[in-house]
Design an enzyme around this catalytic site. Structure first.
Site, PDB file in Angstrom:
ATOM      1  CB  SER A  74      -0.751   0.040   1.228  1.00  0.00           C
ATOM      2  OG  SER A  74      -0.049  -0.028   2.429  1.00  0.00           O
ATOM      3  N   GLY A  75       2.036   1.265  -0.464  1.00  0.00           N
ATOM      4  CA  GLY A  75       3.036   2.314  -0.809  1.00  0.00           C
ATOM      5  C   GLY A  75       2.493   3.153  -2.127  1.00  0.00           C
ATOM      6  CE1 TYR A 119       8.993   6.423   9.254  1.00  0.00           C
ATOM      7  CE2 TYR A 119       8.132   4.998   8.064  1.00  0.00           C
ATOM      8  CZ  TYR A 119       8.207   5.338   9.056  1.00  0.00           C
ATOM      9  OH  TYR A 119       7.693   4.802  10.258  1.00  0.00           O
ATOM     10  CD  GLN A 158      14.090  12.857   5.878  1.00  0.00           C
ATOM     11  OE1 GLN A 158      15.039  13.632   5.514  1.00  0.00           O
ATOM     12  NE2 GLN A 158      13.962  12.411   7.017  1.00  0.00           N
ATOM     13  N   GLY A 188      11.906  14.189  -2.008  1.00  0.00           N
ATOM     14  CA  GLY A 188      10.655  14.297  -2.877  1.00  0.00           C
ATOM     15  C   GLY A 188      10.948  13.578  -4.209  1.00  0.00           C
ATOM     16  CD  GLU A 245      17.045  14.701  -3.167  1.00  0.00           C
ATOM     17  OE1 GLU A 245      17.107  13.464  -3.576  1.00  0.00           O
ATOM     18  OE2 GLU A 245      15.988  14.928  -2.567  1.00  0.00           O
ATOM     19  CG  ASP A 278       8.003  -9.726   3.213  1.00  0.00           C
ATOM     20  OD1 ASP A 278       8.905  -9.924   3.727  1.00  0.00           O
ATOM     21  OD2 ASP A 278       7.047  -9.412   4.097  1.00  0.00           O
ATOM     22  CG  HIS A 299      20.710   8.360   2.192  1.00  0.00           C
ATOM     23  ND1 HIS A 299      21.324   9.674   2.976  1.00  0.00           N
ATOM     24  CD2 HIS A 299      19.723   8.897   1.331  1.00  0.00           C
ATOM     25  CE1 HIS A 299      20.715  10.612   2.485  1.00  0.00           C
ATOM     26  NE2 HIS A 299      19.823  10.312   1.647  1.00  0.00           N
ATOM     27  NE  ARG A 334      20.950   9.385  -2.318  1.00  0.00           N
ATOM     28  CZ  ARG A 334      19.540   9.262  -2.076  1.00  0.00           C
ATOM     29  NH1 ARG A 334      19.055   8.111  -2.262  1.00  0.00           N
ATOM     30  NH2 ARG A 334      18.844  10.269  -2.201  1.00  0.00           N
ATOM     31  CG  HIS A 351      18.277   5.216   1.498  1.00  0.00           C
ATOM     32  ND1 HIS A 351      17.223   5.528   2.175  1.00  0.00           N
ATOM     33  CD2 HIS A 351      18.133   5.698   0.132  1.00  0.00           C
ATOM     34  CE1 HIS A 351      16.695   6.496   1.745  1.00  0.00           C
ATOM     35  NE2 HIS A 351      16.849   6.803   0.460  1.00  0.00           N
ATOM     36  NE  ARG A 360      16.845   5.203  -5.271  1.00  0.00           N
ATOM     37  CZ  ARG A 360      16.514   6.131  -4.330  1.00  0.00           C
ATOM     38  NH1 ARG A 360      15.389   6.969  -4.828  1.00  0.00           N
ATOM     39  NH2 ARG A 360      16.664   6.170  -3.077  1.00  0.00           N
ATOM     40  CB  SER A 414      12.770   5.400  -5.901  1.00  0.00           C
ATOM     41  OG  SER A 414      13.011   6.295  -5.029  1.00  0.00           O
ATOM     42  CG  LEU A 415       9.013   8.689  -4.189  1.00  0.00           C
ATOM     43  CD1 LEU A 415       8.822  10.227  -3.359  1.00  0.00           C
ATOM     44  CD2 LEU A 415       8.316   7.764  -3.463  1.00  0.00           C
TER      45      LEU A 415
HETATM   46  P1  FAD Z   1       6.582   0.959   0.206  1.00  0.00           P
HETATM   47  O1  FAD Z   1       6.226   2.243   0.091  1.00  0.00           O
HETATM   48  O2  FAD Z   1       7.674   0.526   0.997  1.00  0.00           O
HETATM   49  O3  FAD Z   1       5.206   0.127   0.314  1.00  0.00           O
HETATM   50  C1  FAD Z   1       5.617  -1.559   0.771  1.00  0.00           C
HETATM   51  C2  FAD Z   1       4.176  -1.889   0.939  1.00  0.00           C
HETATM   52  O4  FAD Z   1       4.223  -3.258   0.909  1.00  0.00           O
HETATM   53  C3  FAD Z   1       3.673  -1.841   2.452  1.00  0.00           C
HETATM   54  O5  FAD Z   1       2.372  -1.666   2.621  1.00  0.00           O
HETATM   55  C4  FAD Z   1       3.979  -2.998   3.150  1.00  0.00           C
HETATM   56  O6  FAD Z   1       3.051  -3.259   4.311  1.00  0.00           O
HETATM   57  C5  FAD Z   1       3.707  -3.977   2.014  1.00  0.00           C
HETATM   58  N1  FAD Z   1       4.285  -5.281   2.222  1.00  0.00           N
HETATM   59  C6  FAD Z   1       5.460  -5.692   2.018  1.00  0.00           C
HETATM   60  N2  FAD Z   1       5.606  -7.233   2.295  1.00  0.00           N
HETATM   61  C7  FAD Z   1       4.330  -7.493   2.377  1.00  0.00           C
HETATM   62  C8  FAD Z   1       3.874  -8.686   2.702  1.00  0.00           C
HETATM   63  N3  FAD Z   1       4.557  -9.851   2.846  1.00  0.00           N
HETATM   64  N4  FAD Z   1       2.367  -8.977   2.767  1.00  0.00           N
HETATM   65  C9  FAD Z   1       1.594  -7.754   2.769  1.00  0.00           C
HETATM   66  N5  FAD Z   1       2.150  -6.584   2.480  1.00  0.00           N
HETATM   67  C10 FAD Z   1       3.389  -6.514   2.532  1.00  0.00           C
HETATM   68  N6  FAD Z   1      12.527   7.864  -3.117  1.00  0.00           N
HETATM   69  C11 FAD Z   1      12.463   9.211  -3.608  1.00  0.00           C
HETATM   70  O7  FAD Z   1      12.186   9.075  -4.853  1.00  0.00           O
HETATM   71  N7  FAD Z   1      12.309  10.227  -3.148  1.00  0.00           N
HETATM   72  C12 FAD Z   1      12.783  10.471  -1.569  1.00  0.00           C
HETATM   73  O8  FAD Z   1      12.919  11.593  -1.109  1.00  0.00           O
HETATM   74  C13 FAD Z   1      12.954   9.430  -1.099  1.00  0.00           C
HETATM   75  N8  FAD Z   1      13.093   9.438   0.305  1.00  0.00           N
HETATM   76  C14 FAD Z   1      13.227   8.309   1.154  1.00  0.00           C
HETATM   77  C15 FAD Z   1      13.481   8.350   2.653  1.00  0.00           C
HETATM   78  C16 FAD Z   1      13.618   7.261   3.571  1.00  0.00           C
HETATM   79  C17 FAD Z   1      13.642   7.309   4.851  1.00  0.00           C
HETATM   80  C18 FAD Z   1      13.278   5.784   2.602  1.00  0.00           C
HETATM   81  C19 FAD Z   1      13.209   4.836   3.599  1.00  0.00           C
HETATM   82  C20 FAD Z   1      13.142   5.814   1.176  1.00  0.00           C
HETATM   83  C21 FAD Z   1      13.199   6.909   0.601  1.00  0.00           C
HETATM   84  N9  FAD Z   1      12.944   6.909  -0.938  1.00  0.00           N
HETATM   85  C22 FAD Z   1      12.863   8.071  -1.593  1.00  0.00           C
HETATM   86  C23 FAD Z   1      12.515   5.699  -1.451  1.00  0.00           C
HETATM   87  C24 FAD Z   1      11.141   5.527  -1.854  1.00  0.00           C
HETATM   88  O9  FAD Z   1      10.562   5.974  -0.645  1.00  0.00           O
HETATM   89  C25 FAD Z   1      10.730   4.172  -1.852  1.00  0.00           C
HETATM   90  O10 FAD Z   1      11.541   3.418  -2.736  1.00  0.00           O
HETATM   91  C26 FAD Z   1       9.188   4.060  -2.404  1.00  0.00           C
HETATM   92  O11 FAD Z   1       8.503   4.642  -1.468  1.00  0.00           O
HETATM   93  C27 FAD Z   1       9.040   2.727  -2.360  1.00  0.00           C
HETATM   94  O12 FAD Z   1       7.525   2.679  -2.559  1.00  0.00           O
HETATM   95  P2  FAD Z   1       6.791   1.061  -2.886  1.00  0.00           P
HETATM   96  O13 FAD Z   1       5.304   1.396  -3.160  1.00  0.00           O
HETATM   97  O14 FAD Z   1       7.492   0.401  -3.615  1.00  0.00           O
HETATM   98  O15 FAD Z   1       6.880   0.294  -1.307  1.00  0.00           O
HETATM   99  C1  SIN Z   2      16.728  11.727   0.376  1.00  0.00           C
HETATM  100  O1  SIN Z   2      15.969  12.856   0.926  1.00  0.00           O
HETATM  101  O2  SIN Z   2      18.054  12.170   0.689  1.00  0.00           O
HETATM  102  C2  SIN Z   2      16.297  10.582  -0.161  1.00  0.00           C
HETATM  103  C3  SIN Z   2      15.953  10.699  -1.336  1.00  0.00           C
HETATM  104  C4  SIN Z   2      15.903   9.461  -2.220  1.00  0.00           C
HETATM  105  O3  SIN Z   2      16.401   8.349  -1.354  1.00  0.00           O
HETATM  106  O4  SIN Z   2      15.685   9.402  -3.278  1.00  0.00           O
END
Ligand code: FAD
Ligand code: SIN
Length: 521
Positions: free
Chosen positions: A12-13, A44, A46, A48, A113, A220, A241, A288, A349, A384, A389-390
């Site tokens: 649910s990300g 989490y 930050q 953007g 960045e 997972d 990071h 990075r 990270h 990366r 990534s977003l």
């Molecule tokens: P996530 O947002 O991590 O969501 C994963 C989901 O999967 C969750 O809902 C979890 O519960 C679910 N899940 C996992 N395993 C299971 C399972 N077995 N069963 C059921 N559900 C499960 N990227 C950027 O582009 N810009 C940024 O500024 C940035 N800052 C960051 C800062 C931090 C602190 C971190 C940790 C990462 C950052 N990133 C950033 C990276 C970026 O946030 C992530 O790569 C991105 O949000 C991942 O999104 P996602 O939807 O793939 O997964």
């Molecule tokens: C950060 O804000 O430094 C993280 C950005 C990212 O992981 O893409």
């Protein structure tokens, strides 16, 4: 419980929710998350989300920056596609209620960045991810075709293997029929049959002792896909990071966004000296992998566990207004960033590799898609670029949704799939067998498979992993399943993939840096 659903979305990300919101206009959607729906890496984020907004920036420059960071291993076509389609997807996020900061003239405020040649990071203060997930979840909760299952843990994907057929990695016709999911209400394993399954399970930072990732990030989806015999690739490219807050014992490690270096923050060692000029002309804003290795080298030279990020020369009012989250967090542990340097240390990270997908998010297993951090699209190559990534997640979830909508009506539910059978298994009440092994695993990965690697260290890691793999598989075969055991098994699978792929890469490139091979880029 048995359930049939058109689209099963695991995660649910940003990747899971943007996909769900699109396919929900055509069929029923179940979104499962292993914790509360907002507990994601997305929340989490930050710094953007990177995109080209105004001149003098251009797609060409963003493409070039991405390719340079990726150290020659990006797929150029994918980079061009993501960069040029990203802007429309961001407009959708905005239309769905996401609020990005603006300047006084109404234009979007763009941060900078590492590795970016222009200011191009859209953000919401220093809590961009929280704002994105707020807007997406609100919309998903109001959609009549979307049902959210919070606290439901996906255990395994269902394929022909569960119908008694022997499936090997060479088979071309493996199909996903849904997933087995641990239902927290009944403590039983549900069978969810789906026409299409989307893996959006995020990264795997928790294979390491110290990570910025929330506890849900245990790889997972990657492990499930690997067990289902999907192709997984590039796992050796784990991004550390450069700057997480040095605050021993805190989990996850609090991120000090790279945007703070983009704003003028300077790295200093324990003698108070700047050091980035010794490593790269781009100084604090080098990609990075370079900044992380520079910090690692400085820490080792001086025998210290951290370095510092100095912001004391910056305008204090602007600093607080741009980075309120970091200001508040640091103040809570006695550091006033206006007057004190911030102690920082690298932390695991981002998982650059993952489940191989084509340009529509389709994995090598039929009816199984992947998007977001668990996928490997070819965008990131060996490293990366920050805030890409977003962007990748929204572009790929859109493309995957288009393809799914086109195909799902011709897919039948596989009703002969059996329910999970745990007769004859025993309840394992010794959690210590799991928690201690998890600590061992994280120590192995942090000691031997970290920022700087060598053949000897990698081989040591592999030997030790093989032992805990065997012990854990034995336990798994005997035990009634619980989440902790499933998570450990996934962490071991993912660690194995990281180590194996690192051993196979006989060069130093991007995030895979080995003292045994000359660095080529
Ligand atoms: P996530 O947002 O991590 O969501 C994963 C989901 O999967 C969750 O809902 C979890 O519960 C679910 N899940 C996992 N395993 C299971 C399972 N077995 N069963 C059921 N559900 C499960 N990227 C950027 O582009 N810009 C940024 O500024 C940035 N800052 C960051 C800062 C931090 C602190 C971190 C940790 C990462 C950052 N990133 C950033 C990276 C970026 O946030 C992530 O790569 C991105 O949000 C991942 O999104 P996602 O939807 O793939 O997964
Ligand atoms: C950060 O804000 O430094 C993280 C950005 C990212 O992981 O893409």
């Amino acid at each position: 419980m048995r359930k049939e659903i058109d689209f099963l979305v695991i995660g649910s990300g940003i990747a899971g929710l943007t996909y769900a919101l699109k396919v929900a206009n055509y069929g029923k959607v179940a979104v499962v998350s292993k914790a509360f729906a907002d507990e994601t890496s997305t929340k989490y984020a930050q710094g953007g989300i990177a995109t080209v907004m105004y001149s003098p920036d251009s797609y060409k420059k963003h493409i070039e920056d991405t390719l340079v960071a990726g150290a020659g291993l990006c797929d150029r076509e994918v980079v061009e596609m993501v960069v040029s389609e990203g802007r429309d997807r961001i407009e959708e996020l905005i239309a769905w209620g996401t609020d990005f900061d603006r300047e006084n003239d109404g234009n979007y405020a763009l941060g900078r960045e590492g590795g970016h040649s222009e200011n191009r990071i859209l953000h919401h203060k220093d809590t961009t991810g929280k704002e994105i997930i707020r807007a997406l979840l609100k919309r998903a909760k109001n959609h009549s075709n979307i049902e959210l299952f919070e606290g439901y843990f996906a255990i395994d994907l269902i394929t022909q293997h569960h119908l008694g057929k022997k499936v090997t990695r060479h088979d071309k016709d493996i199909t996903c029929f849904g997933a087995y999911i641990l239902n927290p209400q009944l403590n039983k394993i549900d069978t969810i049959l789906s026409k299409i399954t989307m893996l959006a399970t995020g990264g795997s930072g928790n294979v390491y002792r110290t990570t910025t990732n929330p506890v849900v990030a245990t790889g997972d989806g990657i492990a499930m896909a690997y067990r289902a015999k999907a192709v997984v690739e590039n796992m050796e490219f784990i991004q550390f990071h450069p700057t997480s807050l040095y605050n021993p014992g805190e989990k996850p490690s609090f991120l000090i966004t790279e945007a703070l270096r983009g704003f003028g923050g300077i790295l200093r060692n324990h003698k108070g000296e700047k050091f980035m000029h010794k490593y790269d002309d781009r100084l604090e804003l080098a990609p990075r992998d370079i900044v992380t290795r520079a910090i690692d080298t400085e820490m080792k030279k001086q025998g210290r566990s951290h370095v510092f990020l100095d912001c004391t020369h910056l305008n204090p009012n602007e600093l607080i207004s741009e980075f309120p989250g970091i200001y508040a967090k640091c103040l809570s542990i006695g550091i006033d960033i206006r007057n004190d340097m911030i102690p920082v240390v690298p932390a695991a990270h981002y998982t650059c590799g993952g489940i191989n997908v084509n340009k529509y998010g389709q994995t090598t297993v039929s009816n199984l898609y992947a998007s977001g951090e668990c996928s490997s699209t070819g965008l990131h190559g060996a490293n990366r670029l920050a805030s890409n990534s977003l962007l990748e997640a929204i572009v790929y979830s859109h493309r995957a949704a288009q393809k799914s909508i086109q195909l799902f009506r011709n897919i039948e539910f596989k009703r002969e799939v059996p329910d999970w059978d745990d007769t004859g298994l025993i309840l394992n009440e010794e959690l210590i067998l799991i928690t201690q092994t998890q600590r061992e695993l994280q120590n192995i990965m942090s000691s031997y498979v970290s920022i700087v690697r060598s053949d000897l260290r990698l081989q040591r890691a592999l030997d030790r992993l093989q032992l805990i793999y065997k012990e854990t598989e034995d336990l798994y075969k005997k035990s009634i399943l619980n989440r902790e055991l499933c998570v450990l098994r996934n962490l071991i699978n993912v660690s194995y993939l990281i180590v194996k792929m690192a051993i196979n890469r006989k060069e130093s490139v991007g995030l895979h840096y080995s003292i045994d091979y000359p660095k080529i880029k």
